[in-house]
Design a protein around this motif. Structure first.
Motif, PDB file in Angstrom:
ATOM      1  N   ALA A  25      44.304  55.783  46.798  1.00 29.92           N
ATOM      2  CA  ALA A  25      45.144  56.920  46.420  1.00 29.92           C
ATOM      3  C   ALA A  25      44.383  57.756  45.393  1.00 29.92           C
ATOM      4  N   PRO A  26      44.751  59.027  45.240  1.00 31.11           N
ATOM      5  CA  PRO A  26      43.982  59.909  44.353  1.00 31.11           C
ATOM      6  C   PRO A  26      43.759  59.379  42.941  1.00 31.11           C
ATOM      7  N   LEU A  27      44.817  58.950  42.259  1.00 23.77           N
ATOM      8  CA  LEU A  27      44.617  58.496  40.885  1.00 23.77           C
ATOM      9  C   LEU A  27      43.926  57.144  40.813  1.00 23.77           C
ATOM     10  N   GLN A  28      44.002  56.353  41.880  1.00 23.23           N
ATOM     11  CA  GLN A  28      43.206  55.125  41.942  1.00 23.23           C
ATOM     12  C   GLN A  28      41.725  55.479  42.015  1.00 23.23           C
ATOM     13  N   ARG A  29      41.393  56.562  42.719  1.00 23.06           N
ATOM     14  CA  ARG A  29      39.999  57.016  42.800  1.00 23.06           C
ATOM     15  C   ARG A  29      39.503  57.431  41.430  1.00 23.06           C
ATOM     16  N   LEU A  30      40.330  58.181  40.707  1.00 23.03           N
ATOM     17  CA  LEU A  30      39.946  58.602  39.356  1.00 23.03           C
ATOM     18  C   LEU A  30      39.774  57.380  38.455  1.00 23.03           C
ATOM     19  N   VAL A  85      42.221  65.955  42.023  1.00 23.13           N
ATOM     20  CA  VAL A  85      43.361  66.648  41.413  1.00 23.13           C
ATOM     21  C   VAL A  85      44.243  67.269  42.488  1.00 23.13           C
ATOM     22  N   VAL A  86      43.650  67.963  43.438  1.00 25.03           N
ATOM     23  CA  VAL A  86      44.424  68.595  44.518  1.00 25.03           C
ATOM     24  C   VAL A  86      45.198  67.529  45.292  1.00 25.03           C
ATOM     25  N   ASP A  87      44.526  66.437  45.664  1.00 25.83           N
ATOM     26  CA  ASP A  87      45.189  65.361  46.406  1.00 25.83           C
ATOM     27  C   ASP A  87      46.300  64.724  45.583  1.00 25.83           C
ATOM     28  N   ALA A  88      46.067  64.530  44.286  1.00 25.46           N
ATOM     29  CA  ALA A  88      47.084  63.911  43.424  1.00 25.46           C
ATOM     30  C   ALA A  88      48.278  64.835  43.234  1.00 25.46           C
ATOM     31  N   GLN A  89      48.043  66.132  43.153  1.00 24.71           N
ATOM     32  CA  GLN A  89      49.158  67.074  43.047  1.00 24.71           C
ATOM     33  C   GLN A  89      49.967  67.092  44.346  1.00 24.71           C
ATOM     34  N   ASP A  96      52.049  69.295  39.001  1.00 23.40           N
ATOM     35  CA  ASP A  96      51.579  70.380  39.860  1.00 23.40           C
ATOM     36  C   ASP A  96      51.828  71.759  39.242  1.00 23.40           C
ATOM     37  N   ASP A  97      52.198  71.785  37.975  1.00 25.54           N
ATOM     38  CA  ASP A  97      52.441  73.065  37.310  1.00 25.54           C
ATOM     39  C   ASP A  97      51.202  73.578  36.580  1.00 25.54           C
ATOM     40  N   LEU A  98      50.079  72.904  36.783  1.00 27.38           N
ATOM     41  CA  LEU A  98      48.815  73.304  36.162  1.00 27.38           C
ATOM     42  C   LEU A  98      47.809  73.650  37.260  1.00 27.38           C
ATOM     43  N   SER A  99      46.902  74.549  36.946  1.00 28.76           N
ATOM     44  CA  SER A  99      45.857  74.920  37.888  1.00 28.76           C
ATOM     45  C   SER A  99      44.966  73.712  38.188  1.00 28.76           C
ATOM     46  N   PRO A 100      44.779  73.363  39.457  1.00 32.84           N
ATOM     47  CA  PRO A 100      43.909  72.221  39.767  1.00 32.84           C
ATOM     48  C   PRO A 100      42.479  72.423  39.267  1.00 32.84           C
ATOM     49  N   GLU A 101      41.993  73.655  39.315  1.00 34.23           N
ATOM     50  CA  GLU A 101      40.645  73.933  38.823  1.00 34.23           C
ATOM     51  C   GLU A 101      40.546  73.665  37.320  1.00 34.23           C
ATOM     52  N   GLU A 102      41.556  74.087  36.584  1.00 36.13           N
ATOM     53  CA  GLU A 102      41.530  73.867  35.134  1.00 36.13           C
ATOM     54  C   GLU A 102      41.696  72.397  34.782  1.00 36.13           C
ATOM     55  N   VAL A 136      49.639  60.185  29.865  1.00 36.26           N
ATOM     56  CA  VAL A 136      50.943  60.650  29.384  1.00 36.26           C
ATOM     57  C   VAL A 136      51.115  62.162  29.491  1.00 36.26           C
ATOM     58  N   THR A 137      50.016  62.893  29.671  1.00 38.23           N
ATOM     59  CA  THR A 137      50.147  64.348  29.757  1.00 38.23           C
ATOM     60  C   THR A 137      50.025  64.892  31.170  1.00 38.23           C
ATOM     61  N   LEU A 138      49.250  64.251  32.012  1.00 35.47           N
ATOM     62  CA  LEU A 138      48.997  64.798  33.347  1.00 35.47           C
ATOM     63  C   LEU A 138      49.703  64.061  34.475  1.00 35.47           C
ATOM     64  N   PHE A 139      49.821  62.761  34.336  1.00 30.09           N
ATOM     65  CA  PHE A 139      50.401  61.989  35.426  1.00 30.09           C
ATOM     66  C   PHE A 139      51.888  62.292  35.534  1.00 30.09           C
ATOM     67  N   GLN A 140      52.364  62.432  36.741  1.00 27.76           N
ATOM     68  CA  GLN A 140      53.731  62.880  36.985  1.00 27.76           C
ATOM     69  C   GLN A 140      54.769  61.994  36.310  1.00 27.76           C
ATOM     70  N   SER A 141      54.547  60.704  36.331  1.00 25.59           N
ATOM     71  CA  SER A 141      55.531  59.797  35.749  1.00 25.59           C
ATOM     72  C   SER A 141      55.322  59.565  34.262  1.00 25.59           C
ATOM     73  N   GLY A 142      54.324  60.202  33.686  1.00 27.80           N
ATOM     74  CA  GLY A 142      54.017  59.952  32.281  1.00 27.80           C
ATOM     75  C   GLY A 142      53.154  58.720  32.127  1.00 27.80           C
ATOM     76  N   ARG A 143      53.518  57.653  32.738  1.00 24.60           N
ATOM     77  CA  ARG A 143      52.691  56.442  32.783  1.00 24.60           C
ATOM     78  C   ARG A 143      52.973  55.773  34.115  1.00 24.60           C
ATOM     79  N   ARG A 144      51.909  55.517  34.820  1.00 26.89           N
ATOM     80  CA  ARG A 144      52.081  54.907  36.131  1.00 26.89           C
ATOM     81  C   ARG A 144      52.584  53.483  36.006  1.00 26.89           C
TER      82      ARG A 144
END
Length: 150
Positions: A25-30, A85-89, A96-102, A136-144
Motif C-alpha cells: 500500500a502507498p504508506l507502507q511503501r513510504l 502521495v498521489v496513490d495515498a491520497q 487530500d486537501d494538500l497539493s500532492p506536489e507540495e 499526525v499531520t499528513l496521514f488521514q487517520s492522524g496515526r495509522r
C-alpha cells in the motif's frame, strides 16, 4: 559527477524496492523506504548522512555543473515520492486537501533536514521525530492503526 551518479543509482535501487513496489500500500511503501534509509544510516553510527544532501549543502554554491546535476537528481528523486502521495491520497490514507506536489517536496526536503540533524546529533531521534510529525499531520487517520508509534 560519476560519484554522484553511482550514489544516486544505489538510492534508485532502494526506491525501486520500496517507493515503487507494486506489492505494498502507498504508506507502507513510504515506511519501507524510510526504514531502509534509516538502517543504512545506522551502520555508520549516524555520522555520514546522504552524499547528495552533503554535496548540495557544501558544493552547489561553488560549482554550477554539480549544482545543475544535483537539481536533476532531486527532480528524479521526487517522482517516486509524488507517486506515493498521489496513490495515498486516492486510497484515503493521506490527507487530500494538500497539493500532492507540495507534500512530496516536503517529504523529500524534510527527510533530508532530519538526516542533517541526525548527523549533528549522531542519533536516530531526528528521523523518528520526522516520522512522528508526518504521521499526525499528513496521514488521514492522524496515526495509522497498523503501525506502532516510531
Amino acid at each position: 559527477m560519476e560519484v554522484l551518479d553511482r550514489y544516486f543509482a544505489s538510492i534508485q535501487h532502494v526506491m525501486a524496492q520500496t517507493l515503487e513496489s507494486p506489492n505494498m500500500a502507498p504508506l507502507q511503501r513510504l515506511d519501507a523506504y524510510l526504514d531502509v534509509i534509516t538502517d543504512l544510516m545506522s551502520v555508520s553510527g549516524w555520522r555520514y548522512g546522504c552524499l547528495i544532501g552533503n554535496l548540495g549543502l557544501e558544493v552547489s554554491g561553488y560549482s554550477e555543473l554539480i549544482r545543475t546535476r544535483l537539481q536533476g537528481i532531486f527532480a528524479d528523486w521526487l517522482r517516486p515520492f509524488l507517486a506515493v502521495v498521489v496513490d495515498a491520497q486516492r486510497s484515503g490514507e493521506l490527507r487530500d486537501d494538500l497539493s500532492p506536489e507540495e507534500v512530496a517536496e516536503f517529504l523529500l526536503a524534510g527527510w533530508h533536514g532530519a538526516i542533517l540533524r541526525m548527523k549533528v546529533e549522531r542519533s536516530d531521534e531526528p528521523l523518528k521525530r520526522f516520522r512522528r510529525i508526518i504521521e499526525v499531520t499528513l496521514f488521514q487517520s492522524g496515526r495509522r492503526q497498523d503501525k506502532e508509534p516510531v
